[in-house]
Design a protein around this motif. Structure first.
Motif, mmCIF file in Angstrom:
data_model
loop_
_atom_site.group_PDB
_atom_site.id
_atom_site.type_symbol
_atom_site.label_atom_id
_atom_site.label_comp_id
_atom_site.label_asym_id
_atom_site.label_seq_id
_atom_site.Cartn_x
_atom_site.Cartn_y
_atom_site.Cartn_z
ATOM 1 N N ARG A 196 -12.129 -7.184 13.666
ATOM 2 C CA ARG A 196 -11.844 -8.633 13.673
ATOM 3 C C ARG A 196 -12.160 -9.256 12.316
ATOM 4 N NH1 ARG A 196 -16.677 -10.782 17.705
ATOM 5 N NH2 ARG A 196 -18.386 -9.664 16.711
ATOM 6 N N ARG A 197 -12.922 -8.538 11.481
ATOM 7 C CA ARG A 197 -13.266 -9.103 10.171
ATOM 8 C C ARG A 197 -12.699 -8.222 9.053
ATOM 9 N NH1 ARG A 197 -19.225 -10.790 9.606
ATOM 10 N NH2 ARG A 197 -19.832 -8.815 10.578
ATOM 11 N N GLY A 198 -13.073 -8.534 7.812
ATOM 12 C CA GLY A 198 -12.481 -7.857 6.663
ATOM 13 C C GLY A 198 -13.165 -6.549 6.302
ATOM 14 N N PRO A 199 -12.605 -5.827 5.347
ATOM 15 C CA PRO A 199 -13.148 -4.522 4.950
ATOM 16 C C PRO A 199 -14.592 -4.608 4.456
ATOM 17 C CG PRO A 199 -11.364 -5.230 3.457
ATOM 18 C CD PRO A 199 -11.391 -6.192 4.576
ATOM 19 N N GLU A 200 -14.967 -5.761 3.895
ATOM 20 C CA GLU A 200 -16.335 -5.906 3.376
ATOM 21 C C GLU A 200 -17.348 -6.065 4.507
ATOM 22 O OE1 GLU A 200 -13.956 -8.066 3.521
ATOM 23 O OE2 GLU A 200 -14.551 -10.146 3.119
ATOM 24 N N VAL A 218 -3.982 14.480 8.031
ATOM 25 C CA VAL A 218 -4.024 13.057 8.407
ATOM 26 C C VAL A 218 -3.805 12.186 7.165
ATOM 27 C CG1 VAL A 218 -5.408 11.214 9.472
ATOM 28 C CG2 VAL A 218 -5.687 13.582 10.249
ATOM 29 N N ASP A 219 -2.811 11.323 7.212
ATOM 30 C CA ASP A 219 -2.612 10.312 6.170
ATOM 31 C C ASP A 219 -3.348 9.041 6.586
ATOM 32 O OD1 ASP A 219 -1.020 11.426 4.126
ATOM 33 O OD2 ASP A 219 0.796 11.233 5.352
ATOM 34 N N VAL A 220 -3.996 8.384 5.615
ATOM 35 C CA VAL A 220 -4.688 7.130 5.942
ATOM 36 C C VAL A 220 -3.973 5.955 5.275
ATOM 37 C CG1 VAL A 220 -6.967 8.112 6.380
ATOM 38 C CG2 VAL A 220 -6.331 7.529 4.048
ATOM 39 N N PHE A 221 -3.921 4.837 5.974
ATOM 40 C CA PHE A 221 -3.189 3.667 5.479
ATOM 41 C C PHE A 221 -4.064 2.421 5.511
ATOM 42 C CE2 PHE A 221 -0.083 6.616 7.083
ATOM 43 C CZ PHE A 221 0.970 6.557 6.183
ATOM 44 N N VAL A 222 -4.107 1.710 4.374
ATOM 45 C CA VAL A 222 -4.741 0.390 4.310
ATOM 46 C C VAL A 222 -3.713 -0.530 3.662
ATOM 47 C CG1 VAL A 222 -6.531 -0.981 3.158
ATOM 48 C CG2 VAL A 222 -7.120 1.236 4.157
ATOM 49 N N ASP A 223 -3.524 -1.697 4.250
ATOM 50 C CA ASP A 223 -2.596 -2.662 3.668
ATOM 51 C C ASP A 223 -3.202 -3.199 2.357
ATOM 52 O OD1 ASP A 223 -1.066 -4.822 2.970
ATOM 53 O OD2 ASP A 223 -0.980 -5.676 5.009
ATOM 54 N N PRO A 224 -2.526 -3.010 1.204
ATOM 55 C CA PRO A 224 -3.102 -3.472 -0.068
ATOM 56 C C PRO A 224 -3.494 -4.951 -0.023
ATOM 57 C CG PRO A 224 -1.130 -2.169 -0.469
ATOM 58 C CD PRO A 224 -1.229 -2.348 1.013
ATOM 59 N N ALA A 225 -2.788 -5.761 0.773
ATOM 60 C CA ALA A 225 -3.111 -7.196 0.857
ATOM 61 C C ALA A 225 -4.517 -7.415 1.436
ATOM 62 C CB ALA A 225 -2.073 -7.902 1.720
ATOM 63 N N ASP A 226 -4.976 -6.474 2.284
ATOM 64 C CA ASP A 226 -6.295 -6.623 2.913
ATOM 65 C C ASP A 226 -7.447 -6.383 1.943
ATOM 66 O OD1 ASP A 226 -5.555 -7.401 5.425
ATOM 67 O OD2 ASP A 226 -5.466 -5.371 6.244
ATOM 68 N N GLU A 243 -14.646 0.077 -1.853
ATOM 69 C CA GLU A 243 -14.051 0.996 -2.854
ATOM 70 C C GLU A 243 -13.186 2.051 -2.170
ATOM 71 O OE1 GLU A 243 -17.215 2.815 -5.145
ATOM 72 O OE2 GLU A 243 -17.717 0.823 -5.939
ATOM 73 N N VAL A 244 -13.695 2.578 -1.071
ATOM 74 C CA VAL A 244 -12.919 3.601 -0.336
ATOM 75 C C VAL A 244 -11.614 2.994 0.176
ATOM 76 C CG1 VAL A 244 -12.879 5.041 1.745
ATOM 77 C CG2 VAL A 244 -14.909 5.006 0.295
ATOM 78 N N PHE A 245 -11.687 1.799 0.767
ATOM 79 C CA PHE A 245 -10.456 1.179 1.300
ATOM 80 C C PHE A 245 -9.462 0.893 0.174
ATOM 81 C CE2 PHE A 245 -13.498 -0.373 4.715
ATOM 82 C CZ PHE A 245 -13.104 0.591 5.615
ATOM 83 N N ARG A 246 -9.989 0.496 -0.982
ATOM 84 C CA ARG A 246 -9.100 0.215 -2.122
ATOM 85 C C ARG A 246 -8.365 1.497 -2.531
ATOM 86 N NH1 ARG A 246 -12.854 -3.933 -4.830
ATOM 87 N NH2 ARG A 246 -11.850 -5.834 -4.067
ATOM 88 N N GLU A 247 -9.113 2.579 -2.540
ATOM 89 C CA GLU A 247 -8.494 3.859 -2.938
ATOM 90 C C GLU A 247 -7.445 4.277 -1.885
ATOM 91 O OE1 GLU A 247 -7.720 7.916 -2.812
ATOM 92 O OE2 GLU A 247 -9.580 7.491 -1.760
ATOM 93 N N TRP A 248 -7.778 4.093 -0.612
ATOM 94 C CA TRP A 248 -6.817 4.438 0.446
ATOM 95 C C TRP A 248 -5.529 3.607 0.308
ATOM 96 C CZ3 TRP A 248 -9.772 4.948 5.828
ATOM 97 C CH2 TRP A 248 -10.699 5.995 5.736
ATOM 98 N N ALA A 249 -5.716 2.341 -0.105
ATOM 99 C CA ALA A 249 -4.549 1.447 -0.199
ATOM 100 C C ALA A 249 -3.566 1.914 -1.277
ATOM 101 C CB ALA A 249 -5.014 0.018 -0.494
ATOM 102 N N MET A 262 -5.759 1.359 9.182
ATOM 103 C CA MET A 262 -6.834 0.372 9.280
ATOM 104 C C MET A 262 -6.211 -1.014 9.420
ATOM 105 S SD MET A 262 -9.599 2.237 8.928
ATOM 106 C CE MET A 262 -10.585 0.776 9.232
ATOM 107 N N HIS A 263 -6.659 -1.778 10.403
ATOM 108 C CA HIS A 263 -6.180 -3.159 10.589
ATOM 109 C C HIS A 263 -7.383 -4.074 10.468
ATOM 110 C CE1 HIS A 263 -2.327 -1.855 12.563
ATOM 111 N NE2 HIS A 263 -3.072 -0.793 12.808
#
Ligand code: NAP
Length: 429
Positions: A196-200, A218-226, A243-249, A262-263
């Protein structure tokens, strides 16, 4: 009056065994400690919570076992304190009781659709793949091609990883055969983790998060906008997660067979479906709605503790209230540590210092506690009278040996016996 301080520890998970360890490690007061558990087996969430593929963490059992094998420590398994024997009866046998029975219940979301077929608490899924004896072996049939996991904590990561990971990687773990069979037949291709909240604000620990991004197939996906507008978190753990989510994006998908999405900023609003789950509707901060398709929805939004008859309980925080480890509102001789006193936070190691404090409080109070006459052995005598099939340390050793033997066929350190009947038969074949 003997000067031997008798202590009952209720809950043989890490917190309880660490309390026994701390009690036996001091030599100011001679102690005899019996560790009770509702299950025929010790180790609590280490055995029935830590994911089977976290083999290194599971090996902590060897250290905990050393405490159980200590001359001053006994194990009394398969006993439900509150049902089979009351706390009052235990206090006739022991000078002190330490509650360390954890937080076994799941938290609900309170949204429509939570009871649809295919919606379940992550705790049930964890119990199933862990071979928990109170879970039906057919409790989980993985027919979903898409699963939605709600929550940004380590339990959410565990269940998402178990769903996404190649089943063959579980063959050398302790999962029961029926679990391995279901994982092998799973048609799943997509796993969605919803927060319900952000990556941070994710509560993942970094090692576990990185592991998710390194799974084979397994491919991982993070929306760059997030991740684009996230301010640099001050907290180190949060910064590393981001940092990990940024790299995944930035990752280009490899086009493998399974995908993890990731949503963020997606508040669960409704689990959709008529009888069976078809998806999760989430609401975004701008007021828009999105449907994440899935036939399995696992809510992983925390554990809560359960009250024990006759013991004070804070129904709002779902904990036994304590002050310096002593139960508030109880007579002398009652202490608590671990999740049942602290709430379901922290990793296993957190319980060690918590348990040491409870043990220290007991020792500090020893002179006063020893003033009270107790009848050693009276609790187990009552259990015998009531026909409760309690499991001793020797009984647990027999179960342990049977599981290790079973493991040989799959080159696993052990394969868990997963019903009470199987566990008790291993003791008394
Ligand atoms: P947790 O870390 O407290 O995470 C719970 C998650 O649920 C949070 O992301 C929380 O979001 C979310 N949540 C709560 N209520 C919600 C709601 N109504 N709607 C949507 N989301 C909601 O709990 P956990 O994952 O159950 O883990 C429990 C403890 O065990 C943790 O300390 C964890 O680190 C530990 N554990 C460790 C390991 C490991 O080390 N490998 C493995 C498993 C568990 P908010 O932040 O927005 O509230």
């Amino acid at each position: 009056m003997s000067n031997l301080l008798r202590v009952a520890v209720i809950g043989a998970g890490p917190a309880g065994i660490y309390a026994a360890e701390a009690l036996t490690a001091q030599d100011a007061v001679p102690v005899a400690v019996d560790v009770y558990d509702a299950l025929p087996t010790p180790f609590g969430l280490l055995r029935y919570g830590v994911a089977p593929d976290h083999i290194k963490m599971k090996s902590l059992a060897t250290t905990l076992q050393r405490t159980l094998d200590h001359d001053a420590v006994g194990f009394v398994g398969n006993v439900r304190v509150g049902d089979d024997v009351t706390v009052e009866e235990l206090l006739n046998d022991y000078h002190a009781v330490i509650f360390s029975f954890g937080a076994a219940l799941d938290r609900r979301l309170g949204i429509p659709g939570e009871d649809l077929i295919g919606s379940m608490p992550a705790t049930d899924f964890v119990a199933w793949y862990s071979g928990h004896p109170d879970t039906a072996t057919d409790a989980v049939l993985l027919t979903a091609t898409s699963a939605v996991v709600i929550g940004l904590g380590n339990v959410a990561l565990d269940v998402a990883r178990v769903l996404a990971r190649n089943a063959e990687e579980f063959s050398t773990t302790d999962v029961p055969h029926h679990v391995l069979d279901v994982l092998r037949a799973s048609p799943i291709t997509d796993v969605h983790i919803v927060g319900r909240r952000g990556p941070e604000h994710a509560k993942f620990t970094i090692k576990e998060l990185r592991e998710m991004g390194e799974l084979d197939g397994v491919d991982v996906f993070v929306d760059p906008a997030d991740v684009a507008d996230v301010a640099e978190p001050e907290d180190k753990a949060a910064r590393r997660n981001v940092e990990v989510f940024r790299e995944w994006a930035t990752r280009a998908p490899k086009g493998v067979s399974r995908r993890l999405y990731m949503h963020f900023h997606s508040r669960p609003a409704e689990i959709l479906g008529e009888a069976d789950v078809t998806g999760l509707r989430v609401e975004r901060p701008d007021g828009s709605s999105e449907t994440i398709p899935g036939q399995l929805v696992l809510r992983s939004v925390g554990y809560v503790g359960r009250a024990l008859p006759g013991v004070p309980f804070d129904a709002e925080a779902n904990v036994i209230p304590t002050e310096a480890s002593r139960v508030v509102g109880a007579g002398p001789g009652q202490y608590a540590c671990g999740w049942i006193s602290r709430g379901a936070t922290g990793v296993i190691g957190t319980n060690r210092s918590d348990a040491a404090k409870a043990a220290a409080a007991v020792i500090e109070d020893a002179t006063e506690l020893l003033q009270r006459d107790v009848t050693p052995g009276s609790a187990v005598a009552l259990l015998d009278e009531r026909g409760v099939q309690h499991v001793s340390l020797a009984g647990w050793h027999a179960i342990d040996a049977a599981e290790i033997k079973l493991g040989e066929a799959r080159q696993a350190a052990r394969i868990k016996l997963s019903t009470r009947e199987e566990l008790l038969t291993a003791i008394d074949p």
